[in-house]
Structure formats: structure tokens, C-alpha cells
Design a protein around this motif. Sequence first.
Motif, PDB file in Angstrom:
ATOM      1  N   ALA A 316      -5.761   7.522  -7.259  1.00  0.00           N
ATOM      2  CA  ALA A 316      -6.573   8.650  -7.725  1.00  0.00           C
ATOM      3  C   ALA A 316      -7.950   8.703  -7.061  1.00  0.00           C
ATOM      4  O   ALA A 316      -8.667   9.700  -7.211  1.00  0.00           O
ATOM      5  N   GLN A 317      -8.324   7.648  -6.316  1.00  0.00           N
ATOM      6  CA  GLN A 317      -9.637   7.638  -5.674  1.00  0.00           C
ATOM      7  C   GLN A 317      -9.632   8.519  -4.433  1.00  0.00           C
ATOM      8  O   GLN A 317      -8.629   8.608  -3.716  1.00  0.00           O
ATOM      9  N   PRO A 318     -10.750   9.170  -4.147  1.00  0.00           N
ATOM     10  CA  PRO A 318     -10.818  10.018  -2.949  1.00  0.00           C
ATOM     11  C   PRO A 318     -10.528   9.214  -1.685  1.00  0.00           C
ATOM     12  O   PRO A 318     -11.091   8.144  -1.471  1.00  0.00           O
ATOM     13  N   GLY A 319      -9.617   9.730  -0.866  1.00  0.00           N
ATOM     14  CA  GLY A 319      -9.304   9.103   0.413  1.00  0.00           C
ATOM     15  C   GLY A 319      -8.369   7.922   0.324  1.00  0.00           C
ATOM     16  O   GLY A 319      -8.089   7.283   1.341  1.00  0.00           O
ATOM     17  N   ALA A 320      -7.852   7.595  -0.865  1.00  0.00           N
ATOM     18  CA  ALA A 320      -7.002   6.418  -1.025  1.00  0.00           C
ATOM     19  C   ALA A 320      -5.521   6.789  -1.004  1.00  0.00           C
ATOM     20  O   ALA A 320      -5.125   7.852  -1.475  1.00  0.00           O
ATOM     21  N   THR A 321      -4.711   5.879  -0.473  1.00  0.00           N
ATOM     22  CA  THR A 321      -3.261   6.040  -0.425  1.00  0.00           C
ATOM     23  C   THR A 321      -2.614   4.727  -0.855  1.00  0.00           C
ATOM     24  O   THR A 321      -3.032   3.656  -0.399  1.00  0.00           O
ATOM     25  N   VAL A 322      -1.632   4.805  -1.736  1.00  0.00           N
ATOM     26  CA  VAL A 322      -0.872   3.624  -2.156  1.00  0.00           C
ATOM     27  C   VAL A 322       0.512   3.706  -1.529  1.00  0.00           C
ATOM     28  O   VAL A 322       1.236   4.681  -1.735  1.00  0.00           O
ATOM     29  N   LEU A 323       0.862   2.691  -0.743  1.00  0.00           N
ATOM     30  CA  LEU A 323       2.164   2.657  -0.080  1.00  0.00           C
ATOM     31  C   LEU A 323       3.154   1.846  -0.895  1.00  0.00           C
ATOM     32  O   LEU A 323       2.831   0.761  -1.381  1.00  0.00           O
ATOM     33  N   ASP A 324       4.349   2.390  -1.025  1.00  0.00           N
ATOM     34  CA  ASP A 324       5.430   1.704  -1.733  1.00  0.00           C
ATOM     35  C   ASP A 324       6.729   2.107  -1.051  1.00  0.00           C
ATOM     36  O   ASP A 324       7.350   3.106  -1.404  1.00  0.00           O
ATOM     37  N   ASP A 325       7.102   1.358  -0.013  1.00  0.00           N
ATOM     38  CA  ASP A 325       8.212   1.737   0.869  1.00  0.00           C
ATOM     39  C   ASP A 325       7.967   3.126   1.435  1.00  0.00           C
ATOM     40  O   ASP A 325       8.848   3.991   1.414  1.00  0.00           O
ATOM     41  N   ALA A 338       4.844  -1.966   1.775  1.00  0.00           N
ATOM     42  CA  ALA A 338       5.700  -2.203   0.602  1.00  0.00           C
ATOM     43  C   ALA A 338       4.973  -3.139  -0.344  1.00  0.00           C
ATOM     44  O   ALA A 338       4.264  -4.055   0.084  1.00  0.00           O
ATOM     45  N   ARG A 339       5.145  -2.939  -1.636  1.00  0.00           N
ATOM     46  CA  ARG A 339       4.498  -3.758  -2.654  1.00  0.00           C
ATOM     47  C   ARG A 339       5.223  -5.086  -2.829  1.00  0.00           C
ATOM     48  O   ARG A 339       6.373  -5.251  -2.426  1.00  0.00           O
ATOM     49  N   ASP A 340       4.537  -6.019  -3.440  1.00  0.00           N
ATOM     50  CA  ASP A 340       5.169  -7.263  -3.879  1.00  0.00           C
ATOM     51  C   ASP A 340       6.043  -6.926  -5.086  1.00  0.00           C
ATOM     52  O   ASP A 340       5.575  -6.265  -6.024  1.00  0.00           O
ATOM     53  N   PRO A 341       7.311  -7.350  -5.114  1.00  0.00           N
ATOM     54  CA  PRO A 341       8.191  -6.969  -6.219  1.00  0.00           C
ATOM     55  C   PRO A 341       7.870  -7.682  -7.532  1.00  0.00           C
ATOM     56  O   PRO A 341       8.380  -7.310  -8.584  1.00  0.00           O
ATOM     57  N   ARG A 342       6.999  -8.713  -7.482  1.00  0.00           N
ATOM     58  CA  ARG A 342       6.700  -9.488  -8.681  1.00  0.00           C
ATOM     59  C   ARG A 342       5.459  -8.942  -9.384  1.00  0.00           C
ATOM     60  O   ARG A 342       4.632  -8.277  -8.791  1.00  0.00           O
ATOM     61  N   PHE A 343       5.334  -9.259 -10.696  1.00  0.00           N
ATOM     62  CA  PHE A 343       4.102  -8.987 -11.444  1.00  0.00           C
ATOM     63  C   PHE A 343       3.806 -10.242 -12.250  1.00  0.00           C
ATOM     64  O   PHE A 343       4.315 -10.445 -13.339  1.00  0.00           O
ATOM     65  N   GLU A 357      12.451 -11.129   0.615  1.00  0.00           N
ATOM     66  CA  GLU A 357      13.137 -10.811   1.869  1.00  0.00           C
ATOM     67  C   GLU A 357      13.744  -9.412   1.827  1.00  0.00           C
ATOM     68  O   GLU A 357      13.686  -8.662   2.812  1.00  0.00           O
ATOM     69  N   GLN A 358      14.295  -9.027   0.665  1.00  0.00           N
ATOM     70  CA  GLN A 358      14.896  -7.706   0.542  1.00  0.00           C
ATOM     71  C   GLN A 358      13.858  -6.611   0.717  1.00  0.00           C
ATOM     72  O   GLN A 358      14.111  -5.585   1.365  1.00  0.00           O
ATOM     73  N   THR A 359      12.671  -6.801   0.141  1.00  0.00           N
ATOM     74  CA  THR A 359      11.626  -5.786   0.297  1.00  0.00           C
ATOM     75  C   THR A 359      11.211  -5.663   1.755  1.00  0.00           C
ATOM     76  O   THR A 359      10.902  -4.564   2.232  1.00  0.00           O
ATOM     77  N   GLY A 360      11.214  -6.790   2.492  1.00  0.00           N
ATOM     78  CA  GLY A 360      10.914  -6.722   3.921  1.00  0.00           C
ATOM     79  C   GLY A 360      11.975  -5.951   4.682  1.00  0.00           C
ATOM     80  O   GLY A 360      11.666  -5.165   5.593  1.00  0.00           O
ATOM     81  N   GLU A 361      13.238  -6.169   4.314  1.00  0.00           N
ATOM     82  CA  GLU A 361      14.320  -5.433   4.969  1.00  0.00           C
ATOM     83  C   GLU A 361      14.238  -3.942   4.684  1.00  0.00           C
ATOM     84  O   GLU A 361      14.447  -3.108   5.583  1.00  0.00           O
ATOM     85  N   VAL A 379       2.337  -5.906   3.962  1.00  0.00           N
ATOM     86  CA  VAL A 379       3.047  -6.562   2.863  1.00  0.00           C
ATOM     87  C   VAL A 379       2.051  -7.478   2.177  1.00  0.00           C
ATOM     88  O   VAL A 379       0.993  -7.792   2.732  1.00  0.00           O
ATOM     89  N   HIS A 380       2.372  -7.918   0.962  1.00  0.00           N
ATOM     90  CA  HIS A 380       1.451  -8.820   0.269  1.00  0.00           C
ATOM     91  C   HIS A 380       1.750 -10.277   0.584  1.00  0.00           C
ATOM     92  O   HIS A 380       0.852 -11.045   0.926  1.00  0.00           O
TER      93      HIS A 380
END
Length: 500
Positions: A316-325, A338-343, A357-361, A379-380
Motif C-alpha cells: 500500500a506504500q507509494p512506489g512499493a511492489t510485493v512480489l509473490d511468484d 518469491a516469498r519464503d513459504p514459512r511463517f 526448493e519447490q518455491t525456487g522451481e 528469494v529470502h
Amino acid sequence: MASLGGMSEPTPPDRPGRRRTAVRWLARVALTVAGALLGVVLLGRVEAPLGPFDATFALTPSGGGATVEIPPLGALDVDAFDGPLGLDVQLTRVDEARVRALVADPRRIDGLVDQVSADLQDAVVRLVWVSAAAAVGGAALTSLLVLRRRREPLLAAGLSVVLLAGTAGLGAATWRPEALSSPTYTGLLVNATSLIGDARDAVARFDAYRASLEDLVGNVSTLYATISSLPAPARADDTVALLHVSDLHLNPAGFDLVRQVVAQFDVDGVLDTGDITDWGSEPENQLVASIGELGVPYVFIRGNHDSAITAGLVAAQPGATVLDDSATTVAGLTVVGARDPRFTPDQDATGGTESLEQTGEDLAEVAEDQPEPPAIAMVHDPEQAPPLDGVVPLVLAGHTHEREVDQLDGGTLLMVQGSTGGAGLRALQGEYPEPLTCTVLYLAPGTGELVAYDDITLGGLGETEVTIVRSVAPGAAAAGGAGGDTGDGTGAGTPASPTE
């Protein structure tokens, strides 16, 4: 018989009358208690500062003790006293101005505990007076409405004062200051002690570092002077400058460092490889709003400490982009992430998620589907990088808090950032404090080839060394792609004006 001795029979006691009187007084006491509690619940609260926080203080019918609520992280309970009322403190938000003032002036840290104690005392005193007035008023009003006699409100007010005095006396008589050192944690805060260690340990370490903290803060200005005098690449106007940051972990000093480097290096954008917060919670997100003040594109991927709420606020910040695949363009260069799949803060949320590894693929497939070959993948965790080898020329990562540059088997360069926030609270855990790190990348426009990079390192808490190292990217030296200081082609360049 009546005349014997001039004596008369004694009058039997009026037992029904006494019973009615007792019932009447019991009703008065019950109404007084109910009215007083109602008044306290409805009106017995105040809002006041508590150090760098804004907080709401209230007395609640909870059987004594004190509770500090930190939504949505959880709460800590302290069994410090007994009584019908307990103290409830809810931290509502972090005041960014007070946090920045605290970080900017280390002398304020010396008085932080005293300031919190003074704020707490002032708030509790105000709360006691407000709650007492609410209790007396509630008791009097309830008595008047129910019994409808003129003298009843006065009697109820008197009774409520007696009850309040008894409650205060019970709390004072059962006061247990030793309970303050052993609170009970609930919610996500159950993990707090394992995350940052014993609180007394952290305080001891902080006291050890605090003596040189003033030198560190003073040295930040020296860092900025060093930055301004650092020679830029020979083709400064023909290169794209991108700032790589990671693992800010909610450190205001890290945010300030990012702001200054963006301005001094005149970067074209910021690439953040995650862990901007520690718990991904609402109260932590106050500092995230400063992203919109940078004035350059900000590309972010979620780390294992970032929640969906945090990612939404960044987006929501001006000029910001969040990438998720997904992909975006910064200064004409395509970037995928791509995000880290863990929380990590919620271990239950990690079940059934994708592997690293799957998120990297999956990200490699996203990169191959782009109309223009991506210059950078974000990647994280470095363990997400191997599937991207040979697909993109440069992969940026974080997570480990250790800066590292490696060339993978397929020719892809993997650059792992340290912690731009000095690992946050974790800086107090180890024997040595974590440094604050970030890197300015210089890339050729159009092709996105990495030409050179500047590794900036600011000594962590208690340290006063600042270094800026210029390195030529592998293969770029032979092509004559950069000027300034040159390294050995492996990321081990020459320090630019280190200060101590």
C-alpha cells in the motif's frame, strides 16, 4: 402480680424489624458493589504514553494482578497483588516519533526505564482517581434509580468509599514485587523468551554495549560523509543503481540507514529480500510506513517473519511492489521474486506449505515465462536459489544474517545479504553484536549485467567501525565495466575510508 416490687415484664426484641434492617443494608451493599463495578467497567480507563508506546490503562474485575496486552501477539500476566480489581494495560500503538528520538539520542536510553516507570506511575494515579470517581458515581446513581430515596445515594457513596479503601488496603497488603521478574506469557509471546533469551541477560548485555552507543550514533554521520565522498562507477550516468537490503527486523536505525543510502547514492530502487518485521504483527507495522517516504521504487518479498498483513501494508506504500511468484520492472530491468513459504511466528501455519526448493522451481518457471529475461531474482532463503541457477544471472537472498557472494555451477551469481537491521533484538543475544549491512548494486542498463557493487557495513550495537567496500563483479573487470576501487573478482574489494 403487677404490683410486686414495682417490676414490669421486659419487652421482647423486635426480631422482624431487625431482620428487615439487615436485609435493607445487604441490599444497599449489593447495589453499591454492582453500581461501583459498573462505573469502573464503563468509565474506569485512561489513555497515556508508556515509553515509546501509547497505551490504555483500565481496572477490571479480574481478581487482582496485572496484565499487559500486546495485540495480536498475546499478553503477559503478573500475579503482583490480590483483590477484586486487576490492572489491565493494553499497548495500542508504537509512536514512531518517540522511537526515532530514542534511537537518535542514546542518552535517552539511559533514562528509558525511569521514563517508563514515571509514565506508569502517572497513568496509574490518574486511573485510580478516575476509577474512584466512576465507582462512587455509579454506586450513587444505581442506588437512586433502584431504591428511589433521597438519602440512598449518599449512603451508597459512603459505602463505595469504604469498599474502595478496603480494596486498596488489600492490594497494598498483598503486594508481591518479586512477581514482576516472572510473568506468565500467553499467545505468541510464549516464544519471546526463546527468541531473545532471558530478559535479564539482554538487559545486562545492553548495559555493556550502552557505554559506546553514543560513539556509534555519532559515527553514523561519519558514515554518511564517507558515502558522499565515495567515487561512483566510471559510467555513473549509464548504470542502474539498486540497493539490496534484507532482514531489517524492525530496527529504526536500519530504516534510517536505508533512507540515507538511497539519498547519498541516488539509487534507482530498493530490493528488500524479506524479514522487515519480527512477528509480522499490526503494532510492528508502524515503521513500515516509512517506505513510502523514500521516493524510489521499493520491491519486497516476504521473509519467514513477515505476515500477509505486513506484505499488504508494504504494497500500500507509494512506489512499493510485493512480489509473490511474480515480476516487476525497475529502471527498465525485469525483477522476479518469491516469498519464503514459512511463517516462523506461527508454527502451525507452516504445515502443508511448499518446500524451499519447490518455491525456487516455481520462480524459475515464472522467470522463463517473462517476455524479457529477468536481470534479478529475489528469494529470502538461499536454499531457494539452486533451481534458479542458469535461469537468471543474479539471485539476491537474505535470512542467514551473513553476507556471502557465490557463483553457482550454472554461472548464476548468488548474493546473500547480512542483516540491514543488525538482526533486531537478536543483537543482544550473542557475544558480538550484528553489524548493519546493505549493498548498492551497479548494473548495465538494458542487459542488467552486474558491473560492480558497494558493500556498506555499519558496526552493530557497541561497535564504531564503518566500512564501504567497492568490488568489481566477476567478469566485469575484463570487460572494463567499472571504475573506482577494484576487488579481486570474488567480492573482496578495497575498503573505502573506514572510520573508527
